[in-house]
Design a protein around this motif. Structure first.
Motif, PDB file in Angstrom:
ATOM      1  N   SER A   4       0.819  -1.207   0.000  1.00  6.84           N
ATOM      2  CA  SER A   4       0.000   0.000   0.000  1.00  6.84           C
ATOM      3  C   SER A   4       0.853   1.258   0.000  1.00  6.84           C
ATOM      4  O   SER A   4       0.479   2.270  -0.609  1.00  6.84           O
ATOM      5  CB  SER A   4      -0.930   0.002   1.218  1.00  6.84           C
ATOM      6  N   SER A   5       2.019   1.227   0.664  1.00  7.87           N
ATOM      7  CA  SER A   5       2.862   2.418   0.725  1.00  7.87           C
ATOM      8  C   SER A   5       3.343   2.831  -0.660  1.00  7.87           C
ATOM      9  O   SER A   5       3.455   4.030  -0.965  1.00  7.87           O
ATOM     10  CB  SER A   5       4.068   2.159   1.641  1.00  7.87           C
ATOM     11  N   ALA A   9       2.356   6.585  -2.305  1.00  7.63           N
ATOM     12  CA  ALA A   9       3.336   7.515  -2.871  1.00  7.63           C
ATOM     13  C   ALA A   9       3.058   7.772  -4.348  1.00  7.63           C
ATOM     14  O   ALA A   9       3.164   8.910  -4.827  1.00  7.63           O
ATOM     15  CB  ALA A   9       4.749   6.954  -2.688  1.00  7.63           C
ATOM     16  N   GLN A  10       2.685   6.739  -5.072  1.00 11.18           N
ATOM     17  CA  GLN A  10       2.390   6.893  -6.491  1.00 11.18           C
ATOM     18  C   GLN A  10       1.144   7.757  -6.702  1.00 11.18           C
ATOM     19  O   GLN A  10       1.096   8.588  -7.620  1.00 11.18           O
ATOM     20  CB  GLN A  10       2.195   5.523  -7.137  1.00 11.18           C
ATOM     21  N   THR A  11       0.148   7.585  -5.854  1.00 11.67           N
ATOM     22  CA  THR A  11      -1.074   8.376  -5.958  1.00 11.67           C
ATOM     23  C   THR A  11      -0.781   9.864  -5.807  1.00 11.67           C
ATOM     24  O   THR A  11      -1.375  10.704  -6.497  1.00 11.67           O
ATOM     25  CB  THR A  11      -2.081   7.933  -4.881  1.00 11.67           C
ATOM     26  N   LEU A  12       0.138  10.204  -4.905  1.00 13.04           N
ATOM     27  CA  LEU A  12       0.425  11.601  -4.610  1.00 13.04           C
ATOM     28  C   LEU A  12       1.283  12.275  -5.672  1.00 13.04           C
ATOM     29  O   LEU A  12       1.334  13.511  -5.720  1.00 13.04           O
ATOM     30  CB  LEU A  12       1.130  11.707  -3.248  1.00 13.04           C
ATOM     31  N   THR A  13       1.948  11.503  -6.530  1.00 11.78           N
ATOM     32  CA  THR A  13       2.909  12.100  -7.471  1.00 11.78           C
ATOM     33  C   THR A  13       2.608  11.842  -8.942  1.00 11.78           C
ATOM     34  O   THR A  13       3.098  12.590  -9.794  1.00 11.78           O
ATOM     35  CB  THR A  13       4.325  11.576  -7.178  1.00 11.78           C
ATOM     36  N   ILE A  14       1.840  10.831  -9.249  1.00  9.01           N
ATOM     37  CA  ILE A  14       1.739  10.410 -10.654  1.00  9.01           C
ATOM     38  C   ILE A  14       1.071  11.464 -11.529  1.00  9.01           C
ATOM     39  O   ILE A  14       1.415  11.621 -12.698  1.00  9.01           O
ATOM     40  CB  ILE A  14       0.987   9.060 -10.748  1.00  9.01           C
ATOM     41  N   MET A  32      13.965   8.382 -15.638  1.00 12.28           N
ATOM     42  CA  MET A  32      13.918   8.599 -14.195  1.00 12.28           C
ATOM     43  C   MET A  32      13.258   7.426 -13.489  1.00 12.28           C
ATOM     44  O   MET A  32      13.730   6.954 -12.441  1.00 12.28           O
ATOM     45  CB  MET A  32      13.137   9.879 -13.898  1.00 12.28           C
ATOM     46  N   ALA A  33      12.173   6.917 -14.061  1.00  7.70           N
ATOM     47  CA  ALA A  33      11.459   5.800 -13.440  1.00  7.70           C
ATOM     48  C   ALA A  33      12.314   4.534 -13.433  1.00  7.70           C
ATOM     49  O   ALA A  33      12.338   3.800 -12.434  1.00  7.70           O
ATOM     50  CB  ALA A  33      10.141   5.552 -14.174  1.00  7.70           C
ATOM     51  N   SER A  34      13.020   4.266 -14.519  1.00  7.96           N
ATOM     52  CA  SER A  34      13.881   3.077 -14.573  1.00  7.96           C
ATOM     53  C   SER A  34      14.987   3.157 -13.526  1.00  7.96           C
ATOM     54  O   SER A  34      15.296   2.166 -12.849  1.00  7.96           O
ATOM     55  CB  SER A  34      14.487   2.934 -15.969  1.00  7.96           C
ATOM     56  N   PHE A  35      15.579   4.341 -13.393  1.00  8.83           N
ATOM     57  CA  PHE A  35      16.626   4.522 -12.378  1.00  8.83           C
ATOM     58  C   PHE A  35      16.054   4.354 -10.976  1.00  8.83           C
ATOM     59  O   PHE A  35      16.690   3.745 -10.096  1.00  8.83           O
ATOM     60  CB  PHE A  35      17.268   5.897 -12.530  1.00  8.83           C
ATOM     61  N   ALA A  36      14.846   4.878 -10.749  1.00 10.88           N
ATOM     62  CA  ALA A  36      14.215   4.764  -9.430  1.00 10.88           C
ATOM     63  C   ALA A  36      13.936   3.311  -9.074  1.00 10.88           C
ATOM     64  O   ALA A  36      14.157   2.878  -7.940  1.00 10.88           O
ATOM     65  CB  ALA A  36      12.917   5.580  -9.406  1.00 10.88           C
ATOM     66  N   ILE A  58       8.324   3.510  -0.707  1.00  6.59           N
ATOM     67  CA  ILE A  58       7.759   4.849  -0.844  1.00  6.59           C
ATOM     68  C   ILE A  58       8.502   5.639  -1.916  1.00  6.59           C
ATOM     69  O   ILE A  58       7.886   6.290  -2.775  1.00  6.59           O
ATOM     70  CB  ILE A  58       7.793   5.594   0.510  1.00  6.59           C
ATOM     71  N   ILE A  59       9.843   5.585  -1.876  1.00  6.59           N
ATOM     72  CA  ILE A  59      10.634   6.307  -2.877  1.00  6.59           C
ATOM     73  C   ILE A  59      10.362   5.760  -4.271  1.00  6.59           C
ATOM     74  O   ILE A  59      10.231   6.518  -5.240  1.00  6.59           O
ATOM     75  CB  ILE A  59      12.128   6.229  -2.528  1.00  6.59           C
TER      76      ILE A  59
END
Length: 372
Positions: A4-5, A9-14, A32-36, A58-59
């Motif tokens: 869920s975490s 985090a994805q909900t708040l930023t996507i 950026m997503a691949s590196f993350a 979360i990150i």
């Protein structure tokens, strides 16, 4: 909570990443997503505390907008005639992930204990028993980064430098009424054709069509994720409590290759699991149709990123609810004195909700297709 975490985090930023991609392009955000993904999965495997695991998820969720951005790219380079076929190719990556992920997680976890003759002397793998299974997504994400950097072409027509575009985007967001100087044309490199049509403000994107698709997509995700998150619990629960009492490697094998290696159990159970996963695969096919409705609901083509961001944001919220409610409903129905069928009644209600929201969609997406 870990699952869920990620979605919180994805909900708040996507939404922000998807809107940003309309202005700065898709490729930088895919990189950026691949590196993350690579860096956070490595930290996940090296974590020894729950707080470290939670921070990694979360990150990863905060910076992983890849799913939404890739969908934006597909809609940039296709039309209504070839989008379903392109989306079918896109789904291949999820199928490969569904094969590699469970096999890696179930087979490579705790390698020093499970394969002592190979990894028994490795103090690193004894200290970090899930590092080897996390190394698989790290390698896959690194390969994706290289392929994206060298092979993927940008689908948004802008020639402005990425960092200049990013600063321009944030300056636009801080102004209530941006001046004419705050446009892509200020760079003196993009022609009028390349910047027209322009991305619409968020309030103009939230049309009745977009809200209808958002509701239908969220209900579908709610059902899909709830089933997916509950199935492993069902497989692992003891037979006395209504489950199948399977061990993690066998559960991973079932998810990886659709129960064709569900050895050691009766053929009737094998058949039931096969039918169950086959029906779920049919459910997943509906996402290709949903992509047609998403594209058709867009007020203009330049705002597809914002629309996908809204839909993915609400969908991520549905995933949060589904991840928590699915397992909770199953656990509640398994308690002594409860009706074991309660969880299935609950799933039926969610299924009818998904069907009900889909009735508000037109029979043919081309009735909505006014994208310019």
């Amino acid at each position: 909570m870990l699952r869920s975490s990620f979605y919180v985090a994805q909900t708040l930023t996507i939404l922000y990443w998807s809107q940003l991609s309309d202005h700065v392009g898709r490729k930088p955000l895919v990189l950026m997503a691949s590196f993350a993904i690579a860096s956070t999965m490595l930290s996940f495997g090296l974590s020894r505390t729950f707080l470290g695991l939670l921070a990694s998820r979360i990150i990863c969720g905060a910076f992983d907008a890849q799913n939404s951005i890739i969908k934006n790219m597909l809609m940039d380079i296709t039309d209504a005639t070839n989008l379903p076929k392109a989306y079918a190719y896109y789904q291949i990556s999820f199928m490969l992930g569904a094969i590699i992920g469970p096999l890696a997680g179930g087979s490579l976890s705790q390698p020093a204990d499970r394969f002592p003759e190979i990894f028994g002397r490795s103090e690193l793998l004894k200290t970090y028993p899930y590092l080897l299974s996390c190394a698989v997504p790290v390698i896959c994400a690194f390969i994706a980064f290289l392929v994206t950097y060298f092979c993927l072409k940008e689908s948004v027509p802008t020639r402005a430098p990425f960092w200049d575009m990013t600063k321009e985007w944030f300056s636009l967001q801080s102004c209530a009424k941006p001046s004419k100087s705050h446009t892509l044309a200020s760079y003196g490199e993009a022609t009028s054709e390349e910047i027209s049509p322009k991305p619409l403000p968020l309030r103009d994107v939230l049309t009745r069509k977009v809200l209808t698709v958002t509701a239908s997509n969220s209900a579908l995700l709610l059902l899909d994720v709830m089933l997916y998150s509950t199935l492993p619990i069902f497989y692992a629960t003891s037979i006395e409590l209504g489950g199948l009492s399977l061990d993690p490697p066998r559960i991973g094998a079932i998810f990886a290759i659709s129960a064709f290696v569900a050895y050691g159990i009766g053929w009737m159970v094998w058949l039931a699991i096969s039918i169950q996963l086959l029906l779920r695969a049919i459910l997943d096919m509906s996402y290709a149709s949903m992509a047609l409705f998403i594209r058709a609901s867009a007020p203009n083509r330049a705002s597809i990123g914002a629309i996908n961001g809204v839909i993915q944001m609400v969908g991520a919220g549905a995933r949060i609810v589904a991840s928590s409610c699915g397992g909770a409903a199953f656990s509640y129905s398994m308690q002594a004195g409860r009706d074991a069928w309660l969880v299935y009644y609950f799933f039926m209600i969610i299924g009818f909700l998904a069907i009900g929201t889909s009735l508000f969609l037109p029979r043919d997406p081309r009735l909505w297709d006014e994208v310019v």
